[in-house]
Write a protein that holds these residues in place. Sequence first.
Motif, PDB file in Angstrom:
ATOM      1  N   ASP A 185      10.253   4.510  -2.577  1.00  0.00           N
ATOM      2  CA  ASP A 185       9.046   3.695  -2.406  1.00  0.00           C
ATOM      3  C   ASP A 185       7.824   4.427  -2.954  1.00  0.00           C
ATOM      4  O   ASP A 185       6.916   3.813  -3.508  1.00  0.00           O
ATOM      5  CB  ASP A 185       8.848   3.342  -0.926  1.00  0.00           C
ATOM      6  N   ARG A 186       7.802   5.753  -2.827  1.00  0.00           N
ATOM      7  CA  ARG A 186       6.649   6.529  -3.287  1.00  0.00           C
ATOM      8  C   ARG A 186       6.451   6.404  -4.795  1.00  0.00           C
ATOM      9  O   ARG A 186       5.340   6.153  -5.275  1.00  0.00           O
ATOM     10  CB  ARG A 186       6.828   8.001  -2.909  1.00  0.00           C
ATOM     11  N   TYR A 189       5.344   2.986  -5.808  1.00  0.00           N
ATOM     12  CA  TYR A 189       3.946   2.767  -5.432  1.00  0.00           C
ATOM     13  C   TYR A 189       3.008   3.460  -6.419  1.00  0.00           C
ATOM     14  O   TYR A 189       1.992   2.887  -6.829  1.00  0.00           O
ATOM     15  CB  TYR A 189       3.683   3.273  -4.013  1.00  0.00           C
ATOM     16  N   GLU A 193       0.219   1.661  -8.734  1.00  0.00           N
ATOM     17  CA  GLU A 193      -1.191   2.041  -8.690  1.00  0.00           C
ATOM     18  C   GLU A 193      -1.750   2.295 -10.088  1.00  0.00           C
ATOM     19  O   GLU A 193      -2.863   1.874 -10.405  1.00  0.00           O
ATOM     20  CB  GLU A 193      -1.361   3.297  -7.826  1.00  0.00           C
ATOM     21  N   TYR A 208       4.781  -2.794  -6.788  1.00  0.00           N
ATOM     22  CA  TYR A 208       4.335  -2.895  -5.393  1.00  0.00           C
ATOM     23  C   TYR A 208       5.427  -3.558  -4.549  1.00  0.00           C
ATOM     24  O   TYR A 208       5.704  -3.132  -3.419  1.00  0.00           O
ATOM     25  CB  TYR A 208       3.046  -3.708  -5.289  1.00  0.00           C
ATOM     26  N   SER A 211       8.269  -1.139  -4.065  1.00  0.00           N
ATOM     27  CA  SER A 211       7.866  -0.088  -3.138  1.00  0.00           C
ATOM     28  C   SER A 211       7.991  -0.564  -1.698  1.00  0.00           C
ATOM     29  O   SER A 211       8.583   0.115  -0.852  1.00  0.00           O
ATOM     30  CB  SER A 211       6.423   0.342  -3.421  1.00  0.00           C
ATOM     31  N   GLU A 215      10.605   0.494   1.794  1.00  0.00           N
ATOM     32  CA  GLU A 215      10.023   1.097   3.000  1.00  0.00           C
ATOM     33  C   GLU A 215      10.941   0.880   4.193  1.00  0.00           C
ATOM     34  O   GLU A 215      11.659  -0.117   4.275  1.00  0.00           O
ATOM     35  CB  GLU A 215       8.660   0.462   3.291  1.00  0.00           C
ATOM     36  N   ASP A 222      -0.012  -0.701   2.485  1.00  0.00           N
ATOM     37  CA  ASP A 222      -0.801  -0.499   1.266  1.00  0.00           C
ATOM     38  C   ASP A 222      -0.352  -1.405   0.125  1.00  0.00           C
ATOM     39  O   ASP A 222      -1.176  -2.016  -0.564  1.00  0.00           O
ATOM     40  CB  ASP A 222      -0.712   0.962   0.822  1.00  0.00           C
ATOM     41  N   ALA A 223       0.964  -1.478  -0.091  1.00  0.00           N
ATOM     42  CA  ALA A 223       1.475  -2.294  -1.200  1.00  0.00           C
ATOM     43  C   ALA A 223       1.164  -3.771  -0.972  1.00  0.00           C
ATOM     44  O   ALA A 223       0.828  -4.497  -1.914  1.00  0.00           O
ATOM     45  CB  ALA A 223       2.980  -2.082  -1.353  1.00  0.00           C
TER      46      ALA A 223
END
Length: 279
Positions: A185-186, A189, A193, A208, A211, A215, A222-223
């Motif tokens: 996921d990191r 993401y 971004e 997104y 990501s 999770e 955030d996504a």
Amino acid sequence: MNKRLDEIKNNIFTEWDTNIRDKSDEIIAELKAVYEQTSDPECLWLISELLIHNAQGGLQEAIAYATEALPELGNSDALHESFLVASGGYNGDFKNRNHRKLIEYYTIFCKLYPDSYVARKILILNLLDDYRLEEAEVEIRAAMKNFPDHGDELAIYYGEYCFRLGKQKKAKQIWKTIATAADSDRLHYELAEVYAKFGLYKFAERHYKKSFALETPPRRIDALISLMHIYEIRGDYRSALRYNNKIIEVFKKDYNITRGLELQTFLSNKTKYQSLIDG
């Protein structure tokens, strides 16, 4: 491990909106006393968490008041500025000044604590945002050597360096290569971004979503927030509303939060997006 410290920690992270705010001064005083007795640095960390939460609560209240006033004072530069600052926004001068301050701080910090990857990452991102590209390249290459386990993430930043330098084709190829093998996921993401930063919303949207799908509870929002904003930019208010409602759902399912300042913006968004849909 100090038993009382564990109790305080558990209370802080399970009762944010109910009991903690009213008792924060008392808890901070107790944490200071525990620190004097034990020298446990976790006490200082928890104090910082409480102070941050109090500050964020104040900013969220500021957003609520400014939002209520804006329809009546829509031409007030001062009111808009208050809203932007409270929301984490900025005007050009503030953005540049903030970057320079962070760059100055983290340049020294990274020299004092060269093993901190997070500090190096913050320095790199601020150098890139401030278009100090030569310095950014030096830091990226040094980080690739010193932090090989973070090679994929650093490659994304190197792609951003290339993009800002005018080598968009090379940047996109780097990101495409990372995306092919990305399994966390990191990384998805970070890819999202950087795509969003340059208005490449189709690719940002894709990553997104990937990501968030990777999770595990308790999931970050955030996504979802970024997806909501992308759809709002596109004028697709139905999709924006769908992701706004998904955020509310995550608050409830993953954090057992159904009321409070954290949710206020998203609850207000439901009315806003529905009004835009209805025309």
